[in-house]
Design a protein around this motif. Structure first.
Motif, PDB file in Angstrom:
ATOM      1  N   ALA A  92      53.711  45.711  56.272  1.00 34.74           N
ATOM      2  CA  ALA A  92      52.169  45.214  56.714  1.00 34.74           C
ATOM      3  C   ALA A  92      51.716  45.243  55.346  1.00 34.74           C
ATOM      4  CB  ALA A  92      51.504  46.059  57.522  1.00 34.74           C
ATOM      5  N   VAL A  93      50.690  44.005  55.263  1.00 34.83           N
ATOM      6  CA  VAL A  93      49.851  43.979  54.034  1.00 34.83           C
ATOM      7  C   VAL A  93      48.649  44.704  54.290  1.00 34.83           C
ATOM      8  CG1 VAL A  93      48.584  42.175  52.550  1.00 34.83           C
ATOM      9  CG2 VAL A  93      50.865  41.712  53.568  1.00 34.83           C
ATOM     10  N   THR A  94      48.126  45.463  53.554  1.00 35.67           N
ATOM     11  CA  THR A  94      47.083  46.402  53.609  1.00 35.67           C
ATOM     12  C   THR A  94      45.819  46.004  52.754  1.00 35.67           C
ATOM     13  OG1 THR A  94      47.806  47.901  51.948  1.00 35.67           O
ATOM     14  CG2 THR A  94      48.507  48.409  54.578  1.00 35.67           C
ATOM     15  N   ALA A  95      46.021  45.073  51.796  1.00 31.41           N
ATOM     16  CA  ALA A  95      44.829  44.988  50.917  1.00 31.41           C
ATOM     17  C   ALA A  95      45.016  43.519  50.164  1.00 31.41           C
ATOM     18  CB  ALA A  95      44.796  45.982  49.743  1.00 31.41           C
ATOM     19  N   ILE A  96      43.806  42.714  50.110  1.00 32.46           N
ATOM     20  CA  ILE A  96      43.880  41.451  49.480  1.00 32.46           C
ATOM     21  C   ILE A  96      42.683  41.381  48.509  1.00 32.46           C
ATOM     22  CG2 ILE A  96      43.623  39.051  49.808  1.00 32.46           C
ATOM     23  CD1 ILE A  96      45.004  39.279  52.454  1.00 32.46           C
ATOM     24  N   ALA A  97      42.690  40.832  47.383  1.00 36.64           N
ATOM     25  CA  ALA A  97      41.769  40.445  46.395  1.00 36.64           C
ATOM     26  C   ALA A  97      42.023  39.420  45.609  1.00 36.64           C
ATOM     27  CB  ALA A  97      41.481  41.918  45.547  1.00 36.64           C
ATOM     28  N   PHE A  98      41.052  38.527  45.209  1.00 33.12           N
ATOM     29  CA  PHE A  98      41.259  37.529  44.343  1.00 33.12           C
ATOM     30  C   PHE A  98      40.991  38.204  43.073  1.00 33.12           C
ATOM     31  CE2 PHE A  98      40.750  34.610  47.901  1.00 33.12           C
ATOM     32  CZ  PHE A  98      41.278  33.447  47.433  1.00 33.12           C
ATOM     33  N   SER A  99      41.586  37.621  41.784  1.00 34.33           N
ATOM     34  CA  SER A  99      41.228  38.046  40.390  1.00 34.33           C
ATOM     35  C   SER A  99      39.895  37.403  40.376  1.00 34.33           C
ATOM     36  CB  SER A  99      42.195  37.332  39.542  1.00 34.33           C
ATOM     37  OG  SER A  99      42.101  36.115  39.525  1.00 34.33           O
ATOM     38  N   PRO A 100      39.132  38.127  39.137  1.00 38.66           N
ATOM     39  CA  PRO A 100      37.716  37.790  38.770  1.00 38.66           C
ATOM     40  C   PRO A 100      37.418  36.227  38.755  1.00 38.66           C
ATOM     41  CG  PRO A 100      38.013  39.897  37.776  1.00 38.66           C
ATOM     42  CD  PRO A 100      39.620  39.238  38.347  1.00 38.66           C
ATOM     43  N   ASP A 101      38.434  35.530  38.051  1.00 35.50           N
ATOM     44  CA  ASP A 101      38.022  34.250  37.916  1.00 35.50           C
ATOM     45  C   ASP A 101      38.735  33.295  38.976  1.00 35.50           C
ATOM     46  OD1 ASP A 101      40.899  34.219  37.430  1.00 35.50           O
ATOM     47  OD2 ASP A 101      41.033  33.492  35.460  1.00 35.50           O
ATOM     48  N   GLY A 102      39.330  33.937  40.065  1.00 39.68           N
ATOM     49  CA  GLY A 102      39.612  33.197  41.110  1.00 39.68           C
ATOM     50  C   GLY A 102      41.155  32.386  41.069  1.00 39.68           C
ATOM     51  N   SER A 103      41.768  32.553  39.852  1.00 37.03           N
ATOM     52  CA  SER A 103      42.957  31.882  39.634  1.00 37.03           C
ATOM     53  C   SER A 103      44.068  32.741  40.165  1.00 37.03           C
ATOM     54  CB  SER A 103      43.290  31.886  38.293  1.00 37.03           C
ATOM     55  OG  SER A 103      43.616  33.084  37.458  1.00 37.03           O
ATOM     56  N   ARG A 104      44.063  34.017  40.647  1.00 32.54           N
ATOM     57  CA  ARG A 104      45.226  34.698  41.015  1.00 32.54           C
ATOM     58  C   ARG A 104      44.769  35.362  42.578  1.00 32.54           C
ATOM     59  NH1 ARG A 104      49.472  36.744  36.637  1.00 32.54           N
ATOM     60  NH2 ARG A 104      49.561  34.660  35.553  1.00 32.54           N
ATOM     61  N   LEU A 105      45.847  35.635  43.215  1.00 30.23           N
ATOM     62  CA  LEU A 105      45.516  36.605  44.484  1.00 30.23           C
ATOM     63  C   LEU A 105      46.556  37.756  44.404  1.00 30.23           C
ATOM     64  CD1 LEU A 105      44.059  36.563  47.418  1.00 30.23           C
ATOM     65  CD2 LEU A 105      46.043  35.438  48.183  1.00 30.23           C
ATOM     66  N   LEU A 106      46.082  38.775  44.564  1.00 24.72           N
ATOM     67  CA  LEU A 106      46.595  40.276  44.391  1.00 24.72           C
ATOM     68  C   LEU A 106      46.678  40.760  46.114  1.00 24.72           C
ATOM     69  CD1 LEU A 106      48.003  42.752  43.091  1.00 24.72           C
ATOM     70  CD2 LEU A 106      45.400  43.520  42.951  1.00 24.72           C
ATOM     71  N   SER A 107      48.032  41.206  46.330  1.00 23.95           N
ATOM     72  CA  SER A 107      48.094  41.815  47.705  1.00 23.95           C
ATOM     73  C   SER A 107      48.931  43.044  47.717  1.00 23.95           C
ATOM     74  CB  SER A 107      48.677  40.938  48.734  1.00 23.95           C
ATOM     75  OG  SER A 107      50.040  40.591  48.152  1.00 23.95           O
ATOM     76  N   GLY A 108      48.551  44.230  48.190  1.00 26.43           N
ATOM     77  CA  GLY A 108      49.010  45.458  48.468  1.00 26.43           C
ATOM     78  C   GLY A 108      49.809  45.414  49.648  1.00 26.43           C
ATOM     79  N   SER A 109      51.047  46.341  49.784  1.00 27.06           N
ATOM     80  CA  SER A 109      51.534  46.459  51.330  1.00 27.06           C
ATOM     81  C   SER A 109      52.360  47.739  51.240  1.00 27.06           C
ATOM     82  CB  SER A 109      52.760  45.467  51.178  1.00 27.06           C
ATOM     83  OG  SER A 109      53.624  45.756  52.406  1.00 27.06           O
ATOM     84  N   LYS A 110      52.580  48.209  52.515  1.00 25.16           N
ATOM     85  CA  LYS A 110      53.148  49.519  52.646  1.00 25.16           C
ATOM     86  C   LYS A 110      54.611  49.265  52.333  1.00 25.16           C
ATOM     87  CE  LYS A 110      50.287  50.991  56.751  1.00 25.16           C
ATOM     88  NZ  LYS A 110      50.295  51.335  58.100  1.00 25.16           N
ATOM     89  N   ASP A 111      55.413  47.982  51.835  1.00 27.13           N
ATOM     90  CA  ASP A 111      56.634  48.081  51.600  1.00 27.13           C
ATOM     91  C   ASP A 111      56.556  48.492  49.927  1.00 27.13           C
ATOM     92  OD1 ASP A 111      55.516  46.043  49.606  1.00 27.13           O
ATOM     93  OD2 ASP A 111      56.557  44.413  50.745  1.00 27.13           O
ATOM     94  N   ALA A 112      55.608  49.147  49.409  1.00 26.84           N
ATOM     95  CA  ALA A 112      55.623  49.679  48.106  1.00 26.84           C
ATOM     96  C   ALA A 112      55.610  48.749  47.195  1.00 26.84           C
ATOM     97  CB  ALA A 112      56.598  50.776  47.805  1.00 26.84           C
ATOM     98  N   THR A 113      55.213  47.468  47.448  1.00 24.82           N
ATOM     99  CA  THR A 113      54.910  46.611  46.141  1.00 24.82           C
ATOM    100  C   THR A 113      53.551  45.998  46.315  1.00 24.82           C
ATOM    101  OG1 THR A 113      55.534  44.522  47.689  1.00 24.82           O
ATOM    102  CG2 THR A 113      57.333  45.793  46.441  1.00 24.82           C
ATOM    103  N   MET A 114      53.324  45.388  45.082  1.00 23.19           N
ATOM    104  CA  MET A 114      52.086  44.478  45.049  1.00 23.19           C
ATOM    105  C   MET A 114      52.343  43.230  44.394  1.00 23.19           C
ATOM    106  SD  MET A 114      49.411  46.861  43.041  1.00 23.19           S
ATOM    107  CE  MET A 114      50.516  47.383  41.571  1.00 23.19           C
ATOM    108  N   LEU A 115      52.147  42.156  45.105  1.00 27.22           N
ATOM    109  CA  LEU A 115      52.635  40.964  44.621  1.00 27.22           C
ATOM    110  C   LEU A 115      51.496  40.017  44.276  1.00 27.22           C
ATOM    111  CD1 LEU A 115      54.835  39.775  47.598  1.00 27.22           C
ATOM    112  CD2 LEU A 115      55.240  40.828  45.573  1.00 27.22           C
ATOM    113  N   VAL A 116      51.591  39.373  43.284  1.00 24.67           N
ATOM    114  CA  VAL A 116      50.356  38.458  42.387  1.00 24.67           C
ATOM    115  C   VAL A 116      50.772  37.004  42.480  1.00 24.67           C
ATOM    116  CG1 VAL A 116      48.939  38.187  40.690  1.00 24.67           C
ATOM    117  CG2 VAL A 116      49.896  40.594  41.129  1.00 24.67           C
TER     118      VAL A 116
END
Length: 398
Positions: free
Chosen positions: A342-366
């Motif tokens: 499950a994906v538990t958190a989402i955030a755009f970077s301050p300039d909007g160029s990237r998207l960050l996600s955190g998950s219960k699979d123990a990874t962050m994807l950018v």
């Protein structure tokens, strides 16, 4: 890290990030901080995913992390050892340890730390606790101050974007649930809101809150009546203490609320019977509706986040997929697949160029919106388990 325009995954950051709320971008978007369940804070290069620093110090899992405005310091708070720790981002050196061993009345979890963040001017850090207090610690001295923000047990707090005000869900006596809005300079009560006055649904809890960017409106998620036709979101004018309007029919309240950067729109997360919806704040009109898959228990999806220009909305569903919609057309412009849990958190970077996600699979994807080289495939669940074991056995600076 994802590119919302092209759906390309640029970076897969491997680390035991745990549940949502444990990752943060630096203010310039160049670094990412995370805290893991073994009490380590990790700092990553947001462009390459390279681990810059890993430090252990907490004697238990980290609940929240934050960055100073100039990016030179990071802070972390642990619910297990009852401490806040300040770290230098260049070397990962622990600069200070602050004990937070408080108790709140009649709340069994009151000894746990809660969110921690830097005040906007960067000279203090602040956190809230379940005993209805917001506490500030001076970085340059041992001084601290406490602002009282409630009557009895606090069960939820949200801060305005500039950290000038806090909205606190607390029990005002007996089982009465109230929301107090407080000025954090001196603790002055700005408003007291009774969200359940003349309310037809359950009156015992608030699911989510969010300040509008102008600090004049507070959005509140509350349970609706059993017939699933009553509203579950309230909009309040903080200055007049008046309920402006209600939104979103259903019985289950939304778990997440999010204003667009200019405050003109409000996103309310999906539940089993209600889609992800976007509302016009001025008149309460529904502007967009997006169907989402939720789990069998009907719990809401991960947090939605508007892009900094307010033109797009990102959210995740129970199938571990992340979607980005163009709000002007309602079109789904990207679907990102990669997380194994499950994906538990989402955030755009301050300039909007990237998207960050955190998950219960123990990874962050950018993901990079502008395109770029795709990172290697995510490790398998077996590999992730092995990496988590290694992290658990590691100590000190790696």
């Amino acid at each position: 890290v994802y590119n919302p325009d092209r759906g390309e995954r640029l970076i897969a950051i491997e680390g035991d990030v745990g549940v949502g709320g444990l990752v943060a971008y630096s203010h310039d978007g160049k670094l990412i901080a995370s805290g893991n369940s073994e009490g380590e804070i990790q700092i990553w290069d947001a462009e390459t995913g390279e681990e810059k620093v890993r430090r252990s110090g907490h004697r238990g899992g980290i609940r929240s992390v934050g960055y100073s405005p100039d990016g030179t310091l990071a802070c972390s708070i642990s619910r297990d050892d009852g401490t806040i720790r300040i770290w230098g981002t260049a070397t990962g050196r622990q600069l200070r340890e602050i004990p937070v061993t408080w108790r709140g009345p009649d709340v069994w979890w009151s000894e746990e730390g809660s969110d921690v963040m830097f005040a906007p001017y960067g000279q203090e850090i602040l956190t809230w606790t379940y005993d209805c207090s917001v506490r500030y610690w001076e970085l340059a001295s041992e001084e601290k101050r406490t602002i009282s923000v409630g009557v009895e047990s606090a069960t939820g707090v949200t801060f305005s974007r500039d950290a000038a005000q806090a909205a606190v869900v607390h029990y005002g006596g007996g089982s009465q649930v109230l929301i107090g809005v407080h000025d954090l300079d001196d603790g002055t009560a700005v408003a007291s809101i009774d969200p359940f006055r003349d309310w037809k649904g359950p009156k015992d809890w608030v699911s989510a809150m969010a300040f509008a960017p102008n600090h004049k409106v507070l959005a509140i998620g509350v349970p609706g009546a059993d017939d699933a036709t009553s509203p579950t979101v309230q909009l309040w004018d903080i200055e007049t203490r008046k309920r402006l309007r209600t939104l979103r029919q259903g019985s289950a309240p939304p778990g997440k609320l999010c204003f667009s950067p200019d405050g003109s729109l409000l996103a309310t997360s999906a539940t089993r019977s209600v889609p992800l919806q976007v509302w016009r704040v001025a008149d309460g009109r529904e502007m967009q509706s997006f169907q989402m898959e939720v789990d069998a228990h009907g719990r809401e999806t991960a947090a939605a986040d508007f892009s900094p220009d307010g033109k797009r909305l990102a959210a995740a569903d129970a199938n571990r997929e992340i979607y980005v919609w163009e709000l002007a057309t309602g079109d789904k412009v990207q679907t990102f697949r990669g997380h194994q849990k499950a994906v538990t958190a989402i955030a755009f970077s301050p300039d909007g160029s990237r998207l960050l996600s955190g998950s219960k699979d123990a990874t962050m994807l950018v993901w990079d919106r502008r395109g770029g080289q795709q990172a290697a495939e995510l490790p398998s669940e077996k590999e992730l388990a092995a990496k988590s074991q290694v992290l658990g056995n590691a100590g000190g600076l790696v």
